[in-house]
Design an enzyme around this catalytic site. Structure first.
Site, PDB file in Angstrom:
ATOM      1  N   ARG A 100      -1.850  16.364  -2.226  1.00 48.00           N
ATOM      2  CA  ARG A 100      -0.560  15.847  -2.952  1.00 48.00           C
ATOM      3  C   ARG A 100       0.514  16.032  -1.902  1.00 48.00           C
ATOM      4  NH1 ARG A 100       1.430  19.521  -7.373  1.00 48.00           N
ATOM      5  NH2 ARG A 100       2.674  20.234  -5.753  1.00 48.00           N
ATOM      6  N   ASP A 157      12.985  -3.761  -0.195  1.00 48.19           N
ATOM      7  CA  ASP A 157      11.657  -4.152  -0.787  1.00 48.19           C
ATOM      8  C   ASP A 157      11.277  -5.157   0.262  1.00 48.19           C
ATOM      9  OD1 ASP A 157       9.340  -4.595  -1.673  1.00 48.19           O
ATOM     10  OD2 ASP A 157      10.001  -4.056  -3.858  1.00 48.19           O
ATOM     11  N   LYS A 177      -0.348  -5.329  -2.205  1.00 48.60           N
ATOM     12  CA  LYS A 177      -0.112  -6.722  -2.077  1.00 48.60           C
ATOM     13  C   LYS A 177      -0.571  -7.194  -0.895  1.00 48.60           C
ATOM     14  CE  LYS A 177       1.868  -6.607  -6.179  1.00 48.60           C
ATOM     15  NZ  LYS A 177       2.565  -5.140  -6.284  1.00 48.60           N
ATOM     16  N   TYR A 227      13.101  -7.181  -8.644  1.00 46.75           N
ATOM     17  CA  TYR A 227      11.863  -7.184  -9.323  1.00 46.75           C
ATOM     18  C   TYR A 227      12.151  -6.366 -10.534  1.00 46.75           C
ATOM     19  CZ  TYR A 227       7.238  -5.358 -10.590  1.00 46.75           C
ATOM     20  OH  TYR A 227       6.240  -5.126 -11.074  1.00 46.75           O
TER      21      TYR A 227
END
Length: 394
Positions: free
Chosen positions: A59, A186, A210, A112
């Site tokens: 983690r 972004d 993506k 977005y």
């Protein structure tokens, strides 16, 4: 040296020693362990104090994630990076690390939908305020900063989703740096098209789900930037459980191998397809930065040169026509993501911008007839044949 004999139960339970080798693998191996063996308490202190290198708990980080973060940082010209469980995980970890109660975040128009929702709806519950600016006009950011000079973060996109409006990265970064406010960009729609950090941007985020991974088999994100800020973002990401996994990191490393080839191919195909869509009488508008009709065409040429990416949007005028077109496509799937080697279409009103109020959608130009295309590696004539017959049907 032979091992001491142990029972079958013990032998089966314990991990084997790593094989000895004087050679190194050409492809990075997958390391799926969620926890790492530590020699003693002093070594734990050294790991957490930065005096020793290594891993403790997945983690917090793991070898495949570290390899991927380093490769992405080098690709973007950054000092360091951190891999998160998704693109939104990377953006959320960054916003959480950079803001506090009563703080203010400046968001570019056309951002977005989920990023806007994160700040405007979710973080507002904790006292975080926000305002908007036009990323094509850096003076609007300067005005927003002058009105309330307490902003802790500025968030923009290289190319907006879904209308592909281009951010004036150099101009916006100059205003942000002058005000001493970090700028997060972004860069999901524009990998390799330009290098935001070289233009003055502080932090660069990617949805690795993506275009960078490129095969529709990964859910992952990343942010790269200055070492001190990335250290803080990594700490927040670990605390909120936002660090990405080893297998998806390994898959992304594999996908990156062909990224330059895919960017070249899809940029060429997308420009050709956009021209054909623009010439169709069944299409009311096409948004693609490579077209002279795009409002940011000259800005995009200045930033990107002659490659404009894999994304196109076009409008067929009505929700019902969009639905008929999507259903009529024979080989191109309707899939609410992007960046696959296979061309896909999406419908922003019912997917990426679902839940936004009608006034916001109207202001953004996200209409019910708008369709977003993620161009893949197919032959452009085959793609156009499918779109042409679907347009006739719609």
């Amino acid at each position: 040296m032979p091992h001491e004999p142990v029972s079958d139960d013990t032998l089966c339970s314990r991990a084997p020693d790593p094989p000895r080798s004087d050679t190194r693998p050409v492809s990075p191996p997958i390391q799926l362990s969620s926890v790492y063996r530590v020699g003693g308490l002093d070594e734990v202190d050294a790991l957490f104090g930065g005096r020793a290198e290594g891993f403790f708990y997945a983690r917090d980080g793991h070898p495949n994630g570290a390899q991927l973060a380093d490769k992405l940082a080098r690709l973007e010209g950054a000092e360091a990076g951190v891999v998160c469980a998704s693109g939104m995980g990377a953006i959320a970890a960054t916003v959480l690390a950079m803001t506090e109660q009563g703080g203010r975040v400046l968001l570019s128009d056309d951002l977005y939908g989920k990023t806007t929702t994160l700040v405007a709806r979710e973080l507002s519950r904790f006292g975080v305020r926000h305002d908007f600016f036009d990323p094509t006009r850096p003076d609007t950011l300067r005005d927003a900063l002058a009105q309330e000079p307490d902003a802790s973060l500025i968030v923009a996109e290289t190319l907006s989703n879904p209308l592909l409006r281009a951010c004036d990265l150099e101009g916006v970064a100059a205003v942000a740096n002058e005000a001493g406010v970090p700028l997060l960009v972004d860069h999901t729609f524009a990998p390799l098209l330009c290098k935001p950090i070289a233009l003055g941007v502080t932090l660069v985020a990617h949805s690795l789900t993506k275009l960078i991974s490129g095969h529709a088999d990964v859910t992952l994100g990343a942010v790269v930037g200055p070492r001190d800020l990335i250290s803080r973002i990594r700490s927040v990401g670990s605390t909120f459980g936002q660090i990405g996994g080893a297998f998806d990191s390994w898959l992304t490393l594999r996908g990156m191998v062909t990224l330059p080839l895919r960017v070249e191919r899809t940029s060429r195909t997308a420009l050709d397809l956009a021209r054909r869509l623009e010439a169709s009488p069944m299409v009311s508008r096409v948004s693609y930065p490579g077209l002279p009709s795009h409002p940011d065409h000259m800005l995009a040429r200045r930033m990107f040169g002659d490659r404009f990416g894999a994304m196109i949007t076009f409008d067929v005028g009505a929700y019902e026509r969009a639905d008929r077109l999507i259903r009529a496509l024979r080989d191109i799937p309707f899939a609410p993501s992007l960046g696959d080697a296979e061309t896909t279409v999406s419908h922003p009103c019912t997917t990426s911008h679902r839940g936004q109020d009608p006034e916001t959608l109207e202001r953004l130009g996200v209409t019910p007839g708008l369709i977003r295309v993620s161009v893949g590696l197919e032959d452009v004539d085959d793609l156009w044949a499918d779109f042409a017959q679907a347009l006739e049907f719609a």
